[in-house]
Scaffold this active site. Structure first.
Site, mmCIF file in Angstrom:
data_model
loop_
_atom_site.group_PDB
_atom_site.id
_atom_site.type_symbol
_atom_site.label_atom_id
_atom_site.label_comp_id
_atom_site.label_asym_id
_atom_site.label_seq_id
_atom_site.Cartn_x
_atom_site.Cartn_y
_atom_site.Cartn_z
ATOM 1 N N LYS A 24 0.159 -1.896 15.515
ATOM 2 C CA LYS A 24 0.682 -3.208 14.599
ATOM 3 C C LYS A 24 2.017 -2.948 14.067
ATOM 4 O O LYS A 24 2.577 -3.519 13.776
ATOM 5 C CB LYS A 24 -0.397 -2.776 13.419
ATOM 6 C CG LYS A 24 -0.374 -3.689 12.418
ATOM 7 C CD LYS A 24 -1.280 -5.080 12.494
ATOM 8 C CE LYS A 24 -0.167 -5.859 10.999
ATOM 9 N NZ LYS A 24 -0.508 -6.176 10.369
ATOM 10 N N LYS B 284 6.980 -2.822 3.075
ATOM 11 C CA LYS B 284 6.020 -1.670 2.914
ATOM 12 C C LYS B 284 5.921 -2.097 4.516
ATOM 13 O O LYS B 284 6.206 -0.936 4.907
ATOM 14 C CB LYS B 284 5.107 -2.180 2.704
ATOM 15 C CG LYS B 284 3.991 -0.913 2.412
ATOM 16 C CD LYS B 284 3.053 -1.560 4.116
ATOM 17 C CE LYS B 284 1.575 -2.257 3.589
ATOM 18 N NZ LYS B 284 0.514 -1.956 4.403
#
Length: 278
Positions: free
Chosen positions: A156, A224
């Site tokens: 990811k 983030k």
């Protein structure tokens, strides 16, 4: 009927929970004010879809957490995007209590969550992957086991690196085309049909051209995620010069107060740097 406790009913978790309900699962939606322990003690499967590593650690740990209260043999699917090392540590803690944990972050944005066409990258043992797969097949159209615990989060991170870089290049191309007075709608159509074609052009270019940034994936979250990417790359000794540059640009966009916008708002920063801010 299999009971699935879904913790995190936001932009992604809400539609995922809805699709599980449509597929016949008993969905136990867990909101902030609810007891996590009570919910997961009733569940066969636990699905967490939370913003960041501390959020997942908070619901996993403590007397009212997943690890202390989930039934032995239950399956915990974490579809949050968090640090790979945190995933590994939590999977080990869960295994110590007989809980079968997999990290299964998703890609596809809000549209993919609504349409149940998410791409799901899964880390964990082969056996735990097979146990989680029936649930994941409901929310995603591409569900792939990519390795041991933490591997899903690593893949990811790579996904977020590619997406951020592609958005930045599409943003630069749009400002470039606008500066030359080109018919941008026509230009995007022809670019999307050639080697430059990509999902960002298909899904995001229209909003970027109109400067409409209803969030499918917020700048705050991609900022983030790029922090996870740069930290993991540093830890592995891998150079990501373009990725590091895009991480800085995403951070600058956030500092300008655009954290709640869709990540395609990077075009605002490009036009500002080009002296073409509207």
């Amino acid at each position: 009927m299999t009971a699935v406790a879904v913790i995190g009913l936001g932009i992604m978790g809400g539609p995922m929970a809805a699709n599980l309900g449509k597929a016949g699962y008993e969905v136990i939606g867990v909101r902030r004010s609810d007891s996590v322990g009570r919910a997961v003690s009733r569940a066969d499967v636990i699905l967490t879809v939370l913003p960041d590593s501390p959020d997942v650690e908070a619901v996993a740990s403590g007397d009212d957490g997943i690890i202390a209260n989930a039934k032995p043999g239950s399956v915990w699917i974490d579809s949050s995007t968090i640090r790979p090392d945190v995933s590994v540590r939590l999977a080990q803690a869960a295994a110590g209590k007989g809980i079968r944990a997999v990290d299964a972050p998703v890609s596809g944005g809000e549209a993919g969550a609504v349409d149940a066409t998410l791409s799901v990258m899964v880390g964990g043992s082969a056996e735990d992957f097979e146990a989680a797969k029936p649930v994941l097949d409901v929310v995603g159209s591409t569900v792939v086991h990519v390795g041991p615990p933490g591997a899903g989060q690593t893949v990811k991170a790579a996904n977020q690196l590619i997406v951020a870089g592609t958005i930045e290049l599409v943003a630069e191309s749009i400002v470039f085309l606008e500066a030359h007075g080109v018919d941008t709608d026509a230009a995007v159509r022809v670019l999307a049909g050639g080697l430059a074609g990509n999902r960002i052009l298909d899904r995001k270019a229209e909003g970027m051209l109109a400067r409409e940034f209803q969030p499918g994936f917020r700048v705050d979250l991609h900022h983030k995620d790029l922090g996870i990417v740069t930290s993991a790359a540093r830890g592995a000794g891998v150079a990501i010069p373009l990725g590091a540059a895009v991480a800085q640009l995403m951070g600058a966009l956030r500092q300008q107060g655009h954290g709640s916008l869709d990540h395609s708002a990077l075009v605002l920063l490009v036009e500002q740097l080009s002296g073409r801010a509207r």
